[in-house]
Design an enzyme around this catalytic site. Structure first.
Site, PDB file in Angstrom:
ATOM      1  N   GLU A 115      -1.890  -9.428   1.362  1.00 41.68           N
ATOM      2  CA  GLU A 115      -1.667  -8.763   2.665  1.00 41.68           C
ATOM      3  C   GLU A 115      -2.213  -7.347   2.594  1.00 41.68           C
ATOM      4  OE1 GLU A 115       0.565  -6.148   3.012  1.00 41.68           O
ATOM      5  OE2 GLU A 115       1.408  -6.218   1.005  1.00 41.68           O
ATOM      6  N   CYS A 162       3.716  -0.375  -2.106  1.00 37.94           N
ATOM      7  CA  CYS A 162       2.472  -0.898  -2.692  1.00 37.94           C
ATOM      8  C   CYS A 162       1.633   0.099  -3.471  1.00 37.94           C
ATOM      9  CB  CYS A 162       1.602  -1.510  -1.595  1.00 37.94           C
ATOM     10  SG  CYS A 162       2.192  -3.141  -1.097  1.00 37.94           S
ATOM     11  N   LYS A 199      -7.021  -6.719  -3.701  1.00 41.67           N
ATOM     12  CA  LYS A 199      -5.794  -6.130  -3.127  1.00 41.67           C
ATOM     13  C   LYS A 199      -5.403  -4.865  -3.883  1.00 41.67           C
ATOM     14  CE  LYS A 199      -1.674  -5.574  -1.348  1.00 41.67           C
ATOM     15  NZ  LYS A 199      -1.510  -4.840  -0.115  1.00 41.67           N
TER      16      LYS A 199
END
Length: 466
Positions: A163, A278, A222
């Site tokens: 994501e 993150c 990512k």
């Protein structure tokens, strides 16, 4: 290509909840079930009052209202959902390890492994398993090994679908994604699985925005995307420190370099530091991977991004202490904002936590207001640091619901989150209520400097010489 009729998502957090809500919204013919072993969290997702959803994101409650109990379901029946689904998303927490090998850097994959073992135990027919959590490179192989060696001899295809959501704009990011990354095996079955997932996103996104790669490229992309974005923030924050020592204004510097088309203007706003679940975790993961392959220069390069971020937070706290005559003991300091950014109730790695911790070490009394973060969450964030006992955290820290009342007899106000409402407060009233001299430390550069100075505040803004 297999048509997907039922999806299960394991993990009802900041990624799973919004992502599955948008999929259900855009794919009415697919039944989407979000499962979690945390009953309280599932109950919150099912609450009739949509203001009580466990995740706050602009636009989310409207989508939930349309889809919940039609083709979107929230449940604690994990095994049932796994059994029925043709595609299973794994969206559980992957925190940084706090123990053993890789402590403080590597991702803790125990929840991922538990998920894989549970899927292997329950699955009676072929499944596509999608990594949605942020994971270190080569996790897919570990998941596949567990599934293939402990399962009921059914076929599992593993996909990596990282994501790229920014909290506060997650729904918009999902609806208008500039790219979707799908990594998988380059076998016939792997390609078919990638197509099946792509077909879901193609309900609302152009096919050219969906990038298919091998699984290792997808997993690494990512981590690298977040590392590059965090690097930009740390870069401009390092310059903010230099600006404060000179007569430069970091906003002017940021604008000047941002107009260079090779650089661009995004992620160049100086602040008290980046937070969120993150950025730090992914960089530490990258550092750990680099070290594990003996690439120490690479590891040192990326670790510096974290070091600069920690420096920015401690610099902000130290500036409050030194400006308040080198002592904040017994002084009332009001925090406006606790979330790591506006338009979210997520507080993970928020700069506010670490600034508060530094001021509490100096025996300050802190009053906190945030429009979306609960008192329970704030105290839990401070307790998690293990700097002091729970009682020692609660005695000097008060969480309030009235930001104007909070300013009464305060020595200073610190802006830690860029909530828009802070700009519209009656700062004249706030000034009258505070002890004089009245200090404002703007860690987000959102207030009108001239206005606050004209009211009589001693106003300090990151990246400018006061």
């Amino acid at each position: 290509m297999k048509k997907i009729n039922k999806i299960c998502c394991i993990g009802a957090g900041y990624v799973g909840g919004p992502t599955m809500s948008v999929i259900a919204h855009k794919c009415p013919e697919i039944q989407v079930t979000v499962v979690d072993i945390n009953a309280d969290r599932i109950n919150a997702w099912n609450d009739k009052n949509l203001d009580n959803l466990p995740v706050y994101e602009p636009g989310l409650k409207e989508i939930i209202a349309e889809t919940r109990n039609k083709n979107l379901f929230f449940s604690t029946e994990v095994d049932k959902a796994i059994d029925e689904a043709e595609m299973i998303f794994i969206s559980v927490n992957t925190p940084t390890k706090t123990y053993g090998k890789g402590k403080g850097q590597a991702a803790d994959l125990k929840f991922i492994e538990l998920c894989a073992r549970n899927i292997a135990k329950v699955a009676k027919d072929d499944k596509i398993v999608v990594e949605k959590s942020t994971l270190p490179v080569r996790t897919a192989q570990a998941i596949k090994n567990i599934l293939d060696n402990t399962g009921n001899h059914v076929n599992f295809e593993i996909l990596s679908n990282p994501e790229f959501l920014a909290e506060g704009t997650a729904i918009n990011d999902l609806l208008h994604a500039d790219r979707v990354l799908i990594g998988g095996d380059e076998t016939e079955e792997g390609e078919a699985a990638k197509e099946a997932l792509s077909a879901i996103y193609e309900h609302w996104l152009p096919k050219e925005n969906i990038l298919k790669t091998n699984i290792w490229s997808s997993e690494l992309s990512k981590l690298v995307a977040n590392a590059f974005l965090a690097q930009r923030i740390s870069s401009i924050n390092s310059i903010s420190a230099l600006c404060e020592k000179t007569d430069a204004n970091v906003q002017e510097v940021s604008k000047a370099i941002g107009l260079d088309s090779r650089i661009g203007s995004k992620f160049l706003n100086a602040s008290v530091g980046f937070g969120g679940s993150c950025f730090q975790k992914d960089i530490l993961n990258l550092v750990y991977i680099a070290k594990s392959y003996g690439l120490h220069e690479v590891a040192d390069y990326w670790e510096q991004v974290i070091i600069m971020n920690d420096y920015q937070k401690s610099r902000f706290a130290n500036n409050i202490i030194s400006t308040l005559y080198n002592t904040v003991s017994g002084k009332k300091i009001v925090f406006y904002g606790w979330a790591f950014k506006k338009d979210t109730n997520d507080t993970r790695e928020s700069a506010a936590i670490y600034v508060a911790d530094a001021l509490l070490e100096e025996q300050a009394e802190i009053v906190i207001y945030d429009p979306k973060v609960s008192a329970e969450r704030i105290y839990a964030d401070l307790d998690y640091l293990n700097t002091r006992s729970e009682e020692e955290n609660r005695k000097p820290v008060t969480v309030v619901k009235d930001p104007i009342e909070a300013s009464k007899d305060a020595h200073a106000i610190a802006i830690l989150t860029e909530w828009d409402e802070f700009k519209d407060y009656n700062w004249e009233t706030i000034f009258k209520q505070m002890l004089k001299p009245a200090f404002v430390f703007d860690g987000r550069r959102i207030l009108d400097k001239d206005k606050l100075n004209s009211l009589g505040f001693n106003y300090y803004r990151i990246g400018e010489n006061a």
